[in-house]
Design a protein around this motif. Structure first.
Motif, PDB file in Angstrom:
ATOM      1  N   ARG A  75      62.349  97.648  71.626  1.00 27.34           N
ATOM      2  CA  ARG A  75      63.034  96.353  71.829  1.00 27.34           C
ATOM      3  C   ARG A  75      63.518  96.228  73.271  1.00 27.34           C
ATOM      4  O   ARG A  75      63.435  95.169  73.871  1.00 27.34           O
ATOM      5  CB  ARG A  75      64.230  96.226  70.875  1.00 27.34           C
ATOM      6  CG  ARG A  75      63.837  95.893  69.450  1.00 27.34           C
ATOM      7  CD  ARG A  75      65.076  95.689  68.578  1.00 27.34           C
ATOM      8  NE  ARG A  75      64.712  95.490  67.196  1.00 27.34           N
ATOM      9  CZ  ARG A  75      65.155  96.233  66.177  1.00 27.34           C
ATOM     10  NH1 ARG A  75      66.016  97.215  66.380  1.00 27.34           N
ATOM     11  NH2 ARG A  75      64.762  95.976  64.946  1.00 27.34           N
ATOM     12  N   LYS A  82      59.941  90.643  79.059  1.00 26.81           N
ATOM     13  CA  LYS A  82      60.237  89.197  79.029  1.00 26.81           C
ATOM     14  C   LYS A  82      60.983  88.788  80.291  1.00 26.81           C
ATOM     15  O   LYS A  82      60.681  87.777  80.922  1.00 26.81           O
ATOM     16  CB  LYS A  82      61.090  88.853  77.800  1.00 26.81           C
ATOM     17  CG  LYS A  82      60.300  88.842  76.502  1.00 26.81           C
ATOM     18  CD  LYS A  82      61.150  88.405  75.306  1.00 26.81           C
ATOM     19  CE  LYS A  82      60.245  88.280  74.082  1.00 26.81           C
ATOM     20  NZ  LYS A  82      60.889  87.996  72.850  1.00 26.81           N
ATOM     21  N   LYS A  85      58.790  88.542  83.194  1.00 26.45           N
ATOM     22  CA  LYS A  85      57.629  87.662  82.933  1.00 26.45           C
ATOM     23  C   LYS A  85      56.288  88.413  83.090  1.00 26.45           C
ATOM     24  O   LYS A  85      55.346  87.944  83.741  1.00 26.45           O
ATOM     25  CB  LYS A  85      57.660  86.443  83.862  1.00 26.45           C
ATOM     26  CG  LYS A  85      58.911  85.580  83.651  1.00 26.45           C
ATOM     27  CD  LYS A  85      58.764  84.234  84.304  1.00 26.45           C
ATOM     28  CE  LYS A  85      59.847  83.257  83.987  1.00 26.45           C
ATOM     29  NZ  LYS A  85      61.167  83.791  83.632  1.00 26.45           N
ATOM     30  N   ILE A 109      55.373  88.376  73.933  1.00 30.47           N
ATOM     31  CA  ILE A 109      55.076  86.950  73.719  1.00 30.47           C
ATOM     32  C   ILE A 109      55.386  86.505  72.276  1.00 30.47           C
ATOM     33  O   ILE A 109      54.871  85.525  71.778  1.00 30.47           O
ATOM     34  CB  ILE A 109      53.612  86.601  74.090  1.00 30.47           C
ATOM     35  CG1 ILE A 109      52.630  87.571  73.444  1.00 30.47           C
ATOM     36  CG2 ILE A 109      53.448  86.561  75.594  1.00 30.47           C
ATOM     37  CD1 ILE A 109      51.173  87.181  73.639  1.00 30.47           C
ATOM     38  N   TYR A 110      56.278  87.264  71.629  1.00 28.67           N
ATOM     39  CA  TYR A 110      56.690  86.900  70.263  1.00 28.67           C
ATOM     40  C   TYR A 110      58.161  86.509  70.299  1.00 28.67           C
ATOM     41  O   TYR A 110      58.964  87.189  70.958  1.00 28.67           O
ATOM     42  CB  TYR A 110      56.473  88.109  69.341  1.00 28.67           C
ATOM     43  CG  TYR A 110      56.793  87.864  67.890  1.00 28.67           C
ATOM     44  CD1 TYR A 110      55.989  87.045  67.106  1.00 28.67           C
ATOM     45  CD2 TYR A 110      57.912  88.464  67.291  1.00 28.67           C
ATOM     46  CE1 TYR A 110      56.275  86.828  65.778  1.00 28.67           C
ATOM     47  CE2 TYR A 110      58.209  88.254  65.945  1.00 28.67           C
ATOM     48  CZ  TYR A 110      57.382  87.434  65.196  1.00 28.67           C
ATOM     49  OH  TYR A 110      57.670  87.214  63.870  1.00 28.67           O
ATOM     50  N   ASP A 111      58.502  85.457  69.613  1.00 30.94           N
ATOM     51  CA  ASP A 111      59.880  84.966  69.694  1.00 30.94           C
ATOM     52  C   ASP A 111      60.866  85.725  68.810  1.00 30.94           C
ATOM     53  O   ASP A 111      62.030  85.871  69.154  1.00 30.94           O
ATOM     54  CB  ASP A 111      59.932  83.468  69.321  1.00 30.94           C
ATOM     55  CG  ASP A 111      59.482  82.620  70.502  1.00 30.94           C
ATOM     56  OD1 ASP A 111      59.551  83.138  71.643  1.00 30.94           O
ATOM     57  OD2 ASP A 111      59.034  81.475  70.274  1.00 30.94           O
ATOM     58  N   GLY A 112      60.388  86.226  67.682  1.00 29.25           N
ATOM     59  CA  GLY A 112      61.310  86.901  66.756  1.00 29.25           C
ATOM     60  C   GLY A 112      61.506  88.365  67.111  1.00 29.25           C
ATOM     61  O   GLY A 112      61.159  88.815  68.204  1.00 29.25           O
ATOM     62  N   ASP A 113      62.085  89.122  66.173  1.00 25.15           N
ATOM     63  CA  ASP A 113      62.301  90.549  66.376  1.00 25.15           C
ATOM     64  C   ASP A 113      60.987  91.304  66.121  1.00 25.15           C
ATOM     65  O   ASP A 113      60.289  91.042  65.130  1.00 25.15           O
ATOM     66  CB  ASP A 113      63.384  91.035  65.408  1.00 25.15           C
ATOM     67  CG  ASP A 113      63.572  92.541  65.514  1.00 25.15           C
ATOM     68  OD1 ASP A 113      63.506  93.064  66.651  1.00 25.15           O
ATOM     69  OD2 ASP A 113      63.746  93.197  64.468  1.00 25.15           O
TER      70      ASP A 113
END
Ligand code: NZQ
Ligand code: ZN
Length: 387
Positions: A75, A82, A85, A109-113
């Motif tokens: 994480r 992120k 970038k 490039i994934y918004d969730g966990d």
């Protein structure tokens, strides 16, 4: 032979001084997240070679992906990717760094966990950033497959998931010269068991797959003592490195059944006790062979004959039983020759763990193996066999 689709897009770049190829393999307009383990690459010149190849590129470093990479660490890496970038991930290290980087490449490039991606199990159609790898430890085949195994420290779980293959992987056998002897043993054992789990099912499915698998097994048995003697002999380490890649890149499993129960039980031993991955396999595999010796008997006899040269003395049942027993004993001896303690009790593991693994298998409704016969109760029998 069963129907199959084979598609392995990873470009393999193999040999001496190949790390310099990074310069041209990654486009200059990419922003790279370069991921590392705990620092071995700083002691063997790999880090220096990577940074010098990337001197014209834009990159950010992430350090500290641990063996059995944890979602907790990954994480942090995803957050760093992120923030900067990044649109390319380069993994430099062993299977753990590469596996972790497969999740990082998807997670950026994934918004969730990112743990949600693991729970999906199959992310092969999902969106990921391109991934390149520089491998320093022959073992997992992660450099040329789509799999990754991620641990969750909080819940003491360890799950496999499938994402995209690396775009390219660079394998310079010289990077393996600094491996600790224990990791060399682990790499040999892991490769051996990967091949076994795609091979030791039933006879007569594909003579070609059988012989490729037997070829890798024979090669590993042949080079193991040579490597233990001298870890800096280029040709032998090159053979080891390529064997590990070929052991789990899909080439030996075309159209044949597989049985990954040993790995699945092994992952639980790592999750619950922190035991090194390949060590768990050296413990579990003999148990799997003993408990499933009826359903796997013909293939065990073939394995014994073609790989260890064990001839069945007659056609009667007793001769068959004897050949099976001798083959399983030889397999145990091979693991012992690598220095592993192959009984649970020697590793301070007892009934409580067996109970927990049985419970987990039942809860997940596992029915593993080519005959879907390995459930919680059979996992218990396997573990009881290697007490
Ligand atoms: O972290 P650093 O400092 O780099 O040190 C590592 C680590 O401590 C060290 N090492 C690696 N290359 C070295 C070196 N030390 C000196 N010289 C070198 N050249 O070795 C230690 C172990 O590294 P790790 O990456 O954890 O080992 P391995 O490659 O065996 O990977 C194990 C992980 O892969 C998973 C396992 O479950 C485990 O989590 N697997 C992944 C698979 C896949 N993707 O297909 C399949 C396998 O069955 C396996 O499950
Ligand atoms: Zn493995």
């Amino acid at each position: 032979m069963n129907n199959f689709i084979f598609h392995n897009p990873t470009k393999l770049i193999f040999g001496k001084e190949t790390i310099s190829k990074l310069t041209t393999e990654i486009p200059l307009d990419k922003t790279i997240l370069v991921t590392f383990g705990g620092g071995s690459v700083k002691k063997n010149g790999v880090y220096q070679q990577v940074t010098s190849a990337l001197k014209e590129h834009t990159y950010h470093e992430f350090w500290g992906i641990e063996p059995n990479p944890s979602i907790e660490t990954l994480r942090e890496a995803i957050a760093a990717g992120k923030e900067h970038k990044c649109d390319f991930v380069l993994a430099v290290g062993g299977g753990s760094v590469i596996d972790g980087s497969k999740l990082i490449a998807a997670g950026i490039i994934y918004d969730g966990d990112a743990w949600e991606l693991i729970l999906k199990r199959d992310y092969t159609k999902g969106q990921t950033l391109p991934l390149g790898t520089v491998l320093t430890l022959p073992a997992t085949g992660s450099e040329m497959n789509s799999g990754a195994v991620i641990s969750n420290k909080a819940t003491k779980e360890k799950f496999a998931f499938y994402s995209k293959h690396p775009k390219f992987s660079i394998l310079d056998p010289q990077t393996t010269y600094t491996l600790p002897p224990f990791q060399v043993s682990c790499g040999l054992a892991d490769t051996f068991v990967h091949v076994i789990e795609q091979y030791l099912t039933t006879t007569g499915q594909s003579p070609l797959m059988d012989r490729w698998a037997e070829g890798i097994l024979q090669t590993i048995i042949e080079i193991a003592p040579q490597i233990k003697e001298n870890q800096k002999e280029y040709e032998t380490m090159a053979t080891f490195m390529l064997s590990a890649t070929m052991g789990l890149n899909g080439f030996i499993s075309m159209g044949v059944t597989q049985d990954w129960s040993t790995h699945m039980i092994g992952h639980e031993l790592t999750a619950l006790h922190g035991l090194t991955h390949a060590h768990t396999l050296a413990i579990v595999l003999p148990g799997t062979m003993w408990v499933l010796k009826e359903e796997k008997g013909d293939k065990i006899v073939q394995f014994g004959q073609r790989v260890f040269g064990i001839e069945q003395k007659g056609t009667d049942k007793d001769s068959r039983e004897e050949a099976i027993g001798t083959t399983i004993n030889k397999t145990e001896q091979f693991f012992k020759s690598l220095g592993f303690k192959i009984k649970l009790s020697e590793n301070n593991i007892g009934e409580q763990t067996i109970k927990e693994i049985e419970k987990r298998f039942n809860k997940r409704e596992f029915k593993l193996g080519e005959n879907e016969s390995v459930d919680g109760a059979v996992a218990r029998q396997i573990l009881e066999h290697v007490k």
